[in-house]
Scaffold this motif. Structure first.
Motif, PDB file in Angstrom:
ATOM      1  N   TYR A 226       0.843  -1.192   0.000  1.00  0.00           N
ATOM      2  CA  TYR A 226       0.000   0.000   0.000  1.00  0.00           C
ATOM      3  C   TYR A 226       0.880   1.243   0.000  1.00  0.00           C
ATOM      4  O   TYR A 226       1.798   1.353   0.833  1.00  0.00           O
ATOM      5  CB  TYR A 226      -0.912   0.057   1.227  1.00  0.00           C
ATOM      6  CG  TYR A 226      -2.150  -0.806   1.159  1.00  0.00           C
ATOM      7  CD1 TYR A 226      -2.918  -0.875  -0.007  1.00  0.00           C
ATOM      8  CD2 TYR A 226      -2.575  -1.533   2.269  1.00  0.00           C
ATOM      9  CE1 TYR A 226      -4.072  -1.662  -0.060  1.00  0.00           C
ATOM     10  CE2 TYR A 226      -3.719  -2.321   2.226  1.00  0.00           C
ATOM     11  CZ  TYR A 226      -4.461  -2.384   1.056  1.00  0.00           C
ATOM     12  OH  TYR A 226      -5.594  -3.164   1.009  1.00  0.00           O
ATOM     13  N   GLY A 227       0.581   2.181  -0.884  1.00  0.00           N
ATOM     14  CA  GLY A 227       1.377   3.399  -0.984  1.00  0.00           C
ATOM     15  C   GLY A 227       0.829   4.537  -0.157  1.00  0.00           C
ATOM     16  O   GLY A 227       0.542   5.621  -0.680  1.00  0.00           O
TER      17      GLY A 227
ATOM     18  N   LEU B 290      -2.337   0.030   9.277  1.00  0.00           N
ATOM     19  CA  LEU B 290      -2.244  -0.972   8.225  1.00  0.00           C
ATOM     20  C   LEU B 290      -1.452  -2.197   8.685  1.00  0.00           C
ATOM     21  O   LEU B 290      -0.631  -2.115   9.604  1.00  0.00           O
ATOM     22  CB  LEU B 290      -1.558  -0.384   6.996  1.00  0.00           C
ATOM     23  CG  LEU B 290      -2.292   0.710   6.211  1.00  0.00           C
ATOM     24  CD1 LEU B 290      -1.402   1.250   5.096  1.00  0.00           C
ATOM     25  CD2 LEU B 290      -3.608   0.180   5.626  1.00  0.00           C
ATOM     26  N   PHE B 291      -1.708  -3.305   8.019  1.00  0.00           N
ATOM     27  CA  PHE B 291      -0.884  -4.519   8.089  1.00  0.00           C
ATOM     28  C   PHE B 291      -0.974  -5.267   9.420  1.00  0.00           C
ATOM     29  O   PHE B 291      -0.126  -6.099   9.720  1.00  0.00           O
ATOM     30  CB  PHE B 291       0.593  -4.206   7.788  1.00  0.00           C
ATOM     31  CG  PHE B 291       0.802  -3.253   6.644  1.00  0.00           C
ATOM     32  CD1 PHE B 291       0.229  -3.499   5.399  1.00  0.00           C
ATOM     33  CD2 PHE B 291       1.562  -2.095   6.802  1.00  0.00           C
ATOM     34  CE1 PHE B 291       0.415  -2.608   4.343  1.00  0.00           C
ATOM     35  CE2 PHE B 291       1.761  -1.213   5.749  1.00  0.00           C
ATOM     36  CZ  PHE B 291       1.173  -1.465   4.521  1.00  0.00           C
ATOM     37  N   THR B 292      -1.996  -4.994  10.206  1.00  0.00           N
ATOM     38  CA  THR B 292      -2.129  -5.745  11.463  1.00  0.00           C
ATOM     39  C   THR B 292      -2.448  -7.215  11.190  1.00  0.00           C
ATOM     40  O   THR B 292      -2.146  -8.085  12.018  1.00  0.00           O
ATOM     41  CB  THR B 292      -3.231  -5.136  12.345  1.00  0.00           C
ATOM     42  OG1 THR B 292      -4.460  -5.100  11.609  1.00  0.00           O
ATOM     43  CG2 THR B 292      -2.851  -3.724  12.790  1.00  0.00           C
TER      44      THR B 292
ATOM     45  N   PRO C 156      -0.914  -6.840   1.847  1.00  0.00           N
ATOM     46  CA  PRO C 156      -1.820  -7.122   0.720  1.00  0.00           C
ATOM     47  C   PRO C 156      -1.120  -7.735  -0.492  1.00  0.00           C
ATOM     48  O   PRO C 156      -1.159  -7.188  -1.609  1.00  0.00           O
ATOM     49  CB  PRO C 156      -2.401  -5.733   0.405  1.00  0.00           C
ATOM     50  CG  PRO C 156      -1.325  -4.775   0.793  1.00  0.00           C
ATOM     51  CD  PRO C 156      -0.675  -5.386   2.010  1.00  0.00           C
ATOM     52  N   PHE C 157      -0.444  -8.848  -0.257  1.00  0.00           N
ATOM     53  CA  PHE C 157       0.133  -9.677  -1.309  1.00  0.00           C
ATOM     54  C   PHE C 157      -0.522 -11.054  -1.212  1.00  0.00           C
ATOM     55  O   PHE C 157      -1.115 -11.391  -0.182  1.00  0.00           O
ATOM     56  CB  PHE C 157       1.649  -9.776  -1.147  1.00  0.00           C
ATOM     57  CG  PHE C 157       2.380  -8.465  -1.364  1.00  0.00           C
ATOM     58  CD1 PHE C 157       2.363  -7.836  -2.602  1.00  0.00           C
ATOM     59  CD2 PHE C 157       3.086  -7.856  -0.325  1.00  0.00           C
ATOM     60  CE1 PHE C 157       3.033  -6.637  -2.805  1.00  0.00           C
ATOM     61  CE2 PHE C 157       3.752  -6.657  -0.525  1.00  0.00           C
ATOM     62  CZ  PHE C 157       3.724  -6.037  -1.774  1.00  0.00           C
ATOM     63  N   PRO C 158      -0.451 -11.844  -2.252  1.00  0.00           N
ATOM     64  CA  PRO C 158      -1.161 -13.139  -2.256  1.00  0.00           C
ATOM     65  C   PRO C 158      -0.896 -14.010  -1.030  1.00  0.00           C
ATOM     66  O   PRO C 158      -1.809 -14.660  -0.522  1.00  0.00           O
ATOM     67  CB  PRO C 158      -0.657 -13.808  -3.541  1.00  0.00           C
ATOM     68  CG  PRO C 158      -0.376 -12.656  -4.463  1.00  0.00           C
ATOM     69  CD  PRO C 158       0.165 -11.568  -3.580  1.00  0.00           C
ATOM     70  N   ASP C 159       0.339 -14.028  -0.534  1.00  0.00           N
ATOM     71  CA  ASP C 159       0.631 -14.877   0.633  1.00  0.00           C
ATOM     72  C   ASP C 159       0.580 -14.114   1.946  1.00  0.00           C
ATOM     73  O   ASP C 159       0.893 -14.667   3.000  1.00  0.00           O
ATOM     74  CB  ASP C 159       1.995 -15.557   0.474  1.00  0.00           C
ATOM     75  CG  ASP C 159       3.146 -14.556   0.430  1.00  0.00           C
ATOM     76  OD1 ASP C 159       2.887 -13.336   0.442  1.00  0.00           O
ATOM     77  OD2 ASP C 159       4.310 -15.004   0.366  1.00  0.00           O
TER      78      ASP C 159
END
Length: 981
Positions: free
Chosen positions: A404-405, A790-792, A796-799
């Motif tokens: 995420y940017g 974010l990212f808790t 947001p990548f496939p794995d």
């Protein structure tokens, strides 16, 4: 229950929370207790004494006394009431009540309301005028005669804004609020943030724009005012009748003063306010505690820089070029002309011969529509926005590594961090409110601060460690620290194993980045680099902020990547107080990209190469979309030279000033077959246009902005559009309709609803969920749950894992024998960018009427310059002429040229066509130049009355103990106890 305790209030038992003050408990339980100096945003100050309360048989201050188990609290005994009345009587000795003829009589005056609520009819001590004159600055004034010495202004200046200008001199015979070491406002270090005015509980501090404007009886001469006050006092036998009249007059004001929630239109912090307007006059911008980004905080621009709204220079009718001049035309003629030309050029050269530039000052909905015009109506992906000039490299670096940017968290996380590292960011001037949050945590709560920059600006001065790398070498020292942390075993092995890919490849890529190599390239000693590494090791929560000092280089994307790599190595993502914070420059530069004004992504960063995403939009828009990547800003200019781009439509972007190498850019404008500019003013860029459309600013329209935190906020129209100007979204709808696409939106809410239906990260966004001061931080799920951190739950990548991304370094930039001065550049506090909006505010023009170049004492001596010297700086791209300001903030052969000039001093006469290799962001920060002294003698370009000449007076708040130590102070209600803490 844990953290709960029991207290008795006026004979009844209540549950309270541990750590609460008596006043907080009473407020929670809706038990009335007077208070003047306390407000939740500031906490207890303990200066007014009106919150006197009986606790376990003793009179104490309710705001400064914390509850304990079994505490007995009484608020309504005669002894308590007597203490409260004595405290208010002391206040009224310093403050004259003339509410009906006071501009602050708007229903929210704390003094007025407290006296009324207490039922006080008379005061025992007569009001005593003080021996001090009223002090009036450019934006506000201080009236010592009305000042009650509550200290809220001091508290907010010292501990919230942390500019450290205001204090109370308790040693004076008549104590008063002072600026610096007791100088006038205009001669002090005051940055005109306006927060002191916001928190003032009476009319002692007031915006100049309010004076004589707010009330029906306030616009009168001072001598008449004095007579009216005296007559009123003689006529009224008590405060009850006086307040009845003043309350009626305040109620009448509600019919003429409109209060509208808005969001600031300057930097990316996203401050929101209530805009007070009377007709078309802007009385004030009022920050409120519920504002999600800023609370009660503000800066000079958000609080006061609204002169552009009613400027006589505003465009109010469409213009069409006739030879060397423009003529005013009706809207139908202008829009018909535009659409006819679009059809002609598209028919002759194809859709990719047209290009569109969205405005980062416009709303999310307007960004969505201009990219929709490009893609659906015209059939091209030639759409971009000014994130290309600044933050595209940061977005690239974050997308590579974490997916995420945007900012990893919110400003709350920056406050909660144990360590904040700032790289290439003049935060105190470019993002003042955000900087103040960090300054507060650093000053008041022990947060550590490391600053890496070419200049020793305010944040560098405050830092625990300041490092000064060679220009363009940040990637090296950041990577060297990452390598050192790993070599020492200080990396977060568990986080890396569970949540991050490509660790081994990344470690291999770090081999060249030894401490010795880093020292050689960056000029930062190995000892200092180890200090930084140890600070990261010792911090459980680290945030890194960066801005254009990083991104505007040839390796801006790679340096941003290196920053994110470092955070991943140390496990500083997905938790409160951690993460990456690429500070967005414009109010809606984040949103302009989020909503699709990019040449390679649809709204929500859905790739135009993604078949499923494209198919979704094709179905919604009922057209076949191009999947050819469009031209970005930089490529469009080159496309004009190459004969590929024939038409350009620019909204709210003065490319002829803010693009790099503006000589090259403006020559390109002249080669266009058709050029449309949509703006508030006839800008440098608009002067090249074939058609100029008058747009409406933020106060004249509805929509949403997205700030640097990914926070989406609504703004409402406070004023009608000036003249025949129109909101951008309405103009876009008219153009689309003439080109065969009748969108039929009734309001921006419809546009947002369409975007939410097509963009997963906005799925739960709606205007209903954004009412008033509500906000949402994307991603927002269907149920409306947003994502402050974010990212808790992974990346947001496939794995679900982040990606360490190896980067390399090659030196691309250096100064040479001929071009021996490095010209750094950036924003200053008072102006925004080139100043197209801020120069329309009189007070800002007075404080900073022009730009200057800051040079070091060493460079001044070497080249024969003095303060005020007029110099020419030049290179192969062009030349600029400016005046010298000798500054201790810059070093050696480095200079600093602020951006606030669209004339002969503009930095972009010197910038080049060289860009970041991955995003085409111009390398604005790589400017070598030679110097020629044109006139050695001259006046300083820094005005005499500018905060940079002041001398701050730091202290920890009001220092109320000094008040209690005065021989004339007695604590009301307990006269044997003078100072009880």
């Amino acid at each position: 229950m844990e953290n709960k305790l029991s207290v008795v209030i006026n004979g009844d038992q209540f549950e309270a929370e541990q750590g609460q003050s008596v006043l907080q408990v009473l407020l929670d339980k809706q038990v009335y207790l007077p208070h003047v100096c306390y407000q939740e945003s500031l906490g207890p100050i303990e200066t007014c004494d009106t919150c006197a309360v009986l606790v376990n048989g003793e009179i104490v201050r309710g705001c400064g006394t914390f509850v304990k188990e079994g505490m007995e609290i009484q608020t309504d005994t005669p002894k308590v009431k007597d203490a409260q009345f004595k405290a208010m009587d002391n206040i009224l000795e310093n403050h004259e009540l003339y509410c009906t003829v006071c501009d602050n009589n708007n229903g929210d005056c704390t003094i007025h309301n407290t006296v009324k609520d207490m039922g006080l009819e008379h005061q025992i001590k007569n009001f005593k005028a003080k021996s001090y004159d009223l002090d009036k600055g450019q934006f506000y004034r201080y009236d010592p005669d009305q000042c009650i010495l509550c200290g809220q202004c001091v508290e907010v200046c010292q501990t919230v804004e942390v500019n450290e200008t205001l204090s109370i001199d308790w040693d004076l015979q008549q104590p008063r609020v002072i600026w610096d070491n007791n100088v006038p406002i205009e001669e002090s270090s005051c940055v005109s943030c306006g927060q002191c005015v916001t928190v003032c509980p009476c009319n002692a501090l007031m915006e100049n724009s309010m004076q004589g404007q707010a009330g029906f009886l306030t616009d009168i001469r001072p001598d008449y005012l004095r007579s009216m006050i005296d007559v009123t006092k003689e006529a009224e036998t008590g405060y009850g009748p006086l307040f009845a009249i003043s309350d009626s007059e305040a109620k009448m004001r509600e019919d003429q003063i409109k209060k509208t929630k808005t969001v600031c239109t300057y930097c990316g912090v996203g401050c929101s306010f209530e805009a007070w307007t009377k007709g078309r006059e802007i009385l004030k911008m009022d920050p409120v505690p519920e504002a999600p980004a800023n609370g009660i905080m503000s800066c000079i621009k958000g609080k006061f820089a609204w002169g552009h709204i009613n400027s006589e220079a505003r465009l109010t009718r469409p213009l069409i070029r006739e030879g060397e001049y423009f003529k005013e035309v009706e809207w139908d003629e202008a829009l018909d002309y535009i659409t006819d030309k679009f059809k002609e050029i598209k028919g002759k050269h194809g859709p990719d011969a047209l290009g569109f530039i969205a405005s980062s000052k416009a709303t999310n909905e307007e960004s969505y529509l201009i990219q929709k015009i490009a893609r659906q109506v015209i059939g091209t992906n030639n759409i971009d926005n000014c994130s290309r000039y600044c933050q595209s490299p940061a977005t690239k670096g974050l997308n590579r590594t974490v997916g995420y940017g945007g900012d990893a968290g919110s400003m709350h996380d920056l406050q909660a961090a144990e360590l904040v590292i700032m790289i290439g960011s003049n935060t105190a001037e470019a993002h003042p409110v955000l900087a103040s949050k960090i300054k507060r945590s650093h000053k008041m709560f022990g947060q550590k601060l490391i600053v890496a920059d070419l200049r020793k600006h305010e944040m560098a001065e405050r830092a625990d460690l300041f490092i000064h790398p060679e220009p363009g070498t940040d990637l090296v020292w950041i990577s060297a620290i990452a390598k050192y942390l790993i070599d020492m075993g200080w990396h977060d092995e568990a986080f890396l194993a569970e949540k991050v890919n490509h660790f081994e490849e990344y470690v291999e890529s770090l081999k060249p980045f030894t401490l010795g190599t880093a020292e050689e390239i960056t000029g930062i000693s190995q000892e200092t680099l180890i200090q930084v590494a140890e600070a990261i090791r010792d911090s459980d929560k680290t945030c890194i902020c960066w801005a254009m000092g990083v991104t505007q280089h040839q390796i801006g994307s790679d340096t941003s990547t290196a920053i994110s790599n470092l955070l991943l190595v140390t496990g500083n993502y997905g938790r409160e107080g951690t993460g990456a914070y690429p500070l967005r420059g414009h109010n809606n530069v984040q949103g302009a990209s989020d909503f699709g004004s990019m040449p390679d992504t649809l709204p929500g960063y859905q790739k135009i190469s993604d078949h499923d995403a494209v198919a979704k939009f094709e179905q919604a828009w009922q057209v076949k979309l191009s999947t050819n990547e469009g031209m970005d800003n930089h490529e469009m200019v080159q496309g004009i030279y190459d004969g590929k781009l024939k038409s350009l439509y620019v909204t709210g972007e003065d490319m002829g000033v803010v693009d790099s190498n503006i000589n090259y850019v403006t020559e390109a404008f002249e080669k266009l077959e058709f050029f449309v500019v949509q703006d508030l003013f006839l800008t440098n860029t608009a002067e090249y246009a074939d058609v100029v459309l008058p747009a409406s600013p933020s106060l004249e329209k509805e929509g949403t902005f997205t700030n640097t935190e990914r926070r989406i906020q609504r703004l409402y129209p406070a004023l009608e559009p000036l003249g025949e100007s129109r909101p951008d979204w309405e103009i876009y709808c008219e153009i689309a309709k003439r080109l065969g696409f009748d969108w039929s939106y009734s309001s921006p809410a419809d546009i947002m609803a369409e975007a939410a239906g097509l963009v997963p990260i906005f799925e739960g966004v709606s205007y209903e969920r954004l009412e008033n001061f509500e906000s949402l931080q994307w991603p927002v799920n269907k149920e409306g749950k947003d994502t402050p951190v974010l990212f808790t739950d992974g990346f947001p990548f496939p794995d679900g894992k982040a990606k360490l991304h190896p980067v390399n370094f090659a030196r691309h930039y250096h100064i040479d024998e001929e071009h021996h001065l490095h010209i750094n550049n950036g924003r200053i506090l008072e102006h925004f960018h080139e100043g197209n909006m801020t120069y329309h505010t009189k007070g800002i023009r007075a404080k900073v009427p022009n730009s200057w170049i800051a040079v070091s004492e060493e460079a001044a001596e070497k080249y024969g310059m003095e303060e005020g010297s007029k110099i020419k700086i030049s290179n192969e791209n062009g030349e600029a002429v400016t005046q010298v300001h000798i500054s201790k903030e810059v070093f050696g052969q480095e200079a600093y040229l602020p951006l606030n000039d669209n004339g002969k001093s503009a930095i972009n006469y010197l910038t080049s066509n060289i860009t970041d290799k991955d995003t085409n962001t111009p390398a604005y920060k790589e400017v070598p130049a030679k110097v020629e002294v044109l006139e050695k003698k001259g006046d300083s370009p820094l005005p005499l009355y500018n905060y940079r000449r002041g001398k701050r007076n730091p202290q920890y708040g009001v220092d109320v103990q000094k008040k209690w130590d005065r021989v004339d102070y007695i604590f009301p209600g307990n006269e044997e106890v003078k100072k009880d803490g």
